[in-house]
Design a protein around this motif. Structure first.
Motif, PDB file in Angstrom:
ATOM      1  N   ALA A  79       9.124  11.486   6.013  1.00 34.16           N
ATOM      2  CA  ALA A  79       8.753  12.867   5.712  1.00 34.16           C
ATOM      3  C   ALA A  79      10.019  13.682   5.503  1.00 34.16           C
ATOM      4  N   ARG A  80       9.935  14.619   4.550  1.00 36.45           N
ATOM      5  CA  ARG A  80      11.092  15.433   4.176  1.00 36.45           C
ATOM      6  C   ARG A  80      10.602  16.788   3.661  1.00 36.45           C
ATOM      7  N   PRO A  81      11.473  17.772   3.568  1.00 33.34           N
ATOM      8  CA  PRO A  81      11.039  19.086   3.097  1.00 33.34           C
ATOM      9  C   PRO A  81      10.743  19.145   1.594  1.00 33.34           C
ATOM     10  N   THR A  82      11.341  18.251   0.794  1.00 33.71           N
ATOM     11  CA  THR A  82      11.107  18.276  -0.657  1.00 33.71           C
ATOM     12  C   THR A  82       9.851  17.482  -1.013  1.00 33.71           C
ATOM     13  N   GLU A  83       9.226  17.864  -2.123  1.00 30.82           N
ATOM     14  CA  GLU A  83       7.985  17.197  -2.534  1.00 30.82           C
ATOM     15  C   GLU A  83       8.280  15.916  -3.297  1.00 30.82           C
ATOM     16  N   PRO A  84       7.483  14.880  -3.145  1.00 31.33           N
ATOM     17  CA  PRO A  84       6.409  14.793  -2.166  1.00 31.33           C
ATOM     18  C   PRO A  84       6.974  14.746  -0.746  1.00 31.33           C
ATOM     19  N   ASN A  85       6.361  15.520   0.136  1.00 34.53           N
ATOM     20  CA  ASN A  85       6.872  15.661   1.496  1.00 34.53           C
ATOM     21  C   ASN A  85       6.722  14.401   2.345  1.00 34.53           C
ATOM     22  N   ILE A  86       5.636  13.662   2.142  1.00 31.55           N
ATOM     23  CA  ILE A  86       5.346  12.528   3.010  1.00 31.55           C
ATOM     24  C   ILE A  86       5.121  11.291   2.152  1.00 31.55           C
ATOM     25  N   LEU A  87       5.847  10.231   2.471  1.00 25.13           N
ATOM     26  CA  LEU A  87       5.695   8.958   1.778  1.00 25.13           C
ATOM     27  C   LEU A  87       5.224   7.922   2.791  1.00 25.13           C
ATOM     28  N   VAL A  88       4.174   7.200   2.441  1.00 32.04           N
ATOM     29  CA  VAL A  88       3.637   6.140   3.289  1.00 32.04           C
ATOM     30  C   VAL A  88       3.741   4.846   2.499  1.00 32.04           C
ATOM     31  N   VAL A  89       4.430   3.872   3.066  1.00 27.23           N
ATOM     32  CA  VAL A  89       4.527   2.556   2.438  1.00 27.23           C
ATOM     33  C   VAL A  89       4.121   1.528   3.479  1.00 27.23           C
ATOM     34  N   GLY A  90       3.101   0.759   3.147  1.00 27.31           N
ATOM     35  CA  GLY A  90       2.687  -0.345   3.999  1.00 27.31           C
ATOM     36  C   GLY A  90       2.880  -1.640   3.244  1.00 27.31           C
ATOM     37  N   LYS A  91       3.115  -2.711   3.982  1.00 22.66           N
ATOM     38  CA  LYS A  91       3.268  -4.004   3.323  1.00 22.66           C
ATOM     39  C   LYS A  91       2.806  -5.103   4.260  1.00 22.66           C
ATOM     40  N   THR A  92       2.320  -6.180   3.647  1.00 20.53           N
ATOM     41  CA  THR A  92       2.003  -7.358   4.436  1.00 20.53           C
ATOM     42  C   THR A  92       3.301  -8.096   4.731  1.00 20.53           C
ATOM     43  N   ASP A  93       3.254  -8.975   5.702  1.00 26.90           N
ATOM     44  CA  ASP A  93       4.358  -9.896   5.887  1.00 26.90           C
ATOM     45  C   ASP A  93       4.416 -10.787   4.642  1.00 26.90           C
ATOM     46  N   CYS A  94       5.478 -11.533   4.471  1.00 24.32           N
ATOM     47  CA  CYS A  94       5.584 -12.479   3.363  1.00 24.32           C
ATOM     48  C   CYS A  94       4.787 -13.743   3.685  1.00 24.32           C
ATOM     49  N   PHE A  95       4.032 -14.202   2.702  1.00 23.49           N
ATOM     50  CA  PHE A  95       3.228 -15.407   2.828  1.00 23.49           C
ATOM     51  C   PHE A  95       3.623 -16.383   1.730  1.00 23.49           C
ATOM     52  N   GLU A  96       3.594 -17.648   2.045  1.00 21.94           N
ATOM     53  CA  GLU A  96       3.915 -18.677   1.067  1.00 21.94           C
ATOM     54  C   GLU A  96       2.925 -18.606  -0.100  1.00 21.94           C
ATOM     55  N   SER A  97       3.443 -18.681  -1.322  1.00 24.97           N
ATOM     56  CA  SER A  97       2.586 -18.638  -2.502  1.00 24.97           C
ATOM     57  C   SER A  97       1.721 -19.891  -2.565  1.00 24.97           C
ATOM     58  N   GLU A  98       0.499 -19.718  -3.053  1.00 28.71           N
ATOM     59  CA  GLU A  98      -0.436 -20.847  -3.140  1.00 28.71           C
ATOM     60  C   GLU A  98      -0.082 -21.775  -4.278  1.00 28.71           C
ATOM     61  N   GLU A  99       0.363 -21.212  -5.406  1.00 24.82           N
ATOM     62  CA  GLU A  99       0.742 -22.064  -6.525  1.00 24.82           C
ATOM     63  C   GLU A  99       2.143 -22.573  -6.276  1.00 24.82           C
ATOM     64  N   GLY A 100       2.331 -23.816  -6.230  1.00 23.60           N
ATOM     65  CA  GLY A 100       3.669 -24.311  -5.988  1.00 23.60           C
ATOM     66  C   GLY A 100       3.624 -25.538  -5.235  1.00 23.60           C
TER      67      GLY A 100
ATOM     68  N   PHE B 119       0.892  -1.157   0.000  1.00 24.49           N
ATOM     69  CA  PHE B 119       0.000   0.000   0.000  1.00 24.49           C
ATOM     70  C   PHE B 119       0.929   1.204   0.000  1.00 24.49           C
ATOM     71  N   ARG B 120       0.764   2.097  -0.992  1.00 22.51           N
ATOM     72  CA  ARG B 120       1.635   3.277  -1.065  1.00 22.51           C
ATOM     73  C   ARG B 120       0.783   4.536  -1.236  1.00 22.51           C
ATOM     74  N   ALA B 121       1.226   5.580  -0.576  1.00 24.28           N
ATOM     75  CA  ALA B 121       0.578   6.884  -0.712  1.00 24.28           C
ATOM     76  C   ALA B 121       1.648   7.951  -0.566  1.00 24.28           C
ATOM     77  N   GLN B 122       1.375   9.098  -1.120  1.00 22.37           N
ATOM     78  CA  GLN B 122       2.275  10.228  -0.959  1.00 22.37           C
ATOM     79  C   GLN B 122       1.455  11.486  -0.798  1.00 22.37           C
ATOM     80  N   GLY B 123       2.074  12.473  -0.189  1.00 24.89           N
ATOM     81  CA  GLY B 123       1.365  13.720   0.023  1.00 24.89           C
ATOM     82  C   GLY B 123       2.316  14.863   0.285  1.00 24.89           C
ATOM     83  N   ASN B 124       1.730  16.037   0.344  1.00 27.39           N
ATOM     84  CA  ASN B 124       2.493  17.256   0.618  1.00 27.39           C
ATOM     85  C   ASN B 124       1.915  17.948   1.835  1.00 27.39           C
TER      86      ASN B 124
END
Length: 161
Positions: A140-161, A78-83
């Motif tokens: 967060a930083r002074p240059t644009e985009p000022n705020i970066l949000v990165v979310g991620k799930t933990d790693c899960f074993e793939s179903e195909e395999g 999940f990614r978002a950015q803002g100022n």
């Protein structure tokens, strides 16, 4: 005969007690993905965080990624950015502090705090919630985009395999 009944009853009680004290099962990949999107949207929509900046979601956990996972496993992002808002009173430290506080209320534990890597031009927090199998990083930083949000799930074993 009574001894056998007592042993069986004791076994049932012990099993019931053990069942009550065990931890809930970890979330599935689908549940972790739902947690990721829900918590990311909650953070961006929260009153306190929306007072820091305006955000746009750039990725909403639509596709699997094996980045950072062992072979045969996957995760979602999940990614978002803002100022910062134009009033000029927002700083990188303010943004990370607000995000950290709100995610803390949602039972996220700090892995990295902005004080761990203090810099006037960059503030970073990393938090994880083991119950939801989700990690968020807010930078967060002074240059644009000022705020970066990165979310991620933990790693899960793939179903195909």
């Amino acid at each position: 005969m009574q001894l056998a009944s007592r042993i069986a009853a004791a076994g049932i009680c012990l099993a019931a007690l053990a069942g009550c004290s065990s931890e809930p099962p970890p979330p599935t990949f689908a549940e972790a993905t739902q947690n990721l999107v829900r918590d990311g949207e909650k953070l961006l929509a929260s009153h306190t965080f929306s007072q820091v900046g305006r955000f746009q979601i750039t990725e909403k956990a639509e596709k699997d990624s094996d980045t950072g996972c062992i072979p045969g496993s996957r995760q979602r992002f999940f990614r978002a950015q803002g100022n910062f808002l134009p009033d000029g009173t927002r700083t990188p430290g303010t943004a990370s502090l607000v995000a950290s506080g709100y995610l803390g209320l949602m039972k996220y534990d700090k892995l990295v705090d902005s004080l761990d890597f203090w810099d006037n031009n960059l503030s970073v927090i990393v938090v994880h919630n083991p119950e939801s199998a989700v990690t968020f990083m807010v930078a967060a930083r002074p240059t644009e985009p000022n705020i970066l949000v990165v979310g991620k799930t933990d790693c899960f074993e793939s179903e195909e395999g």
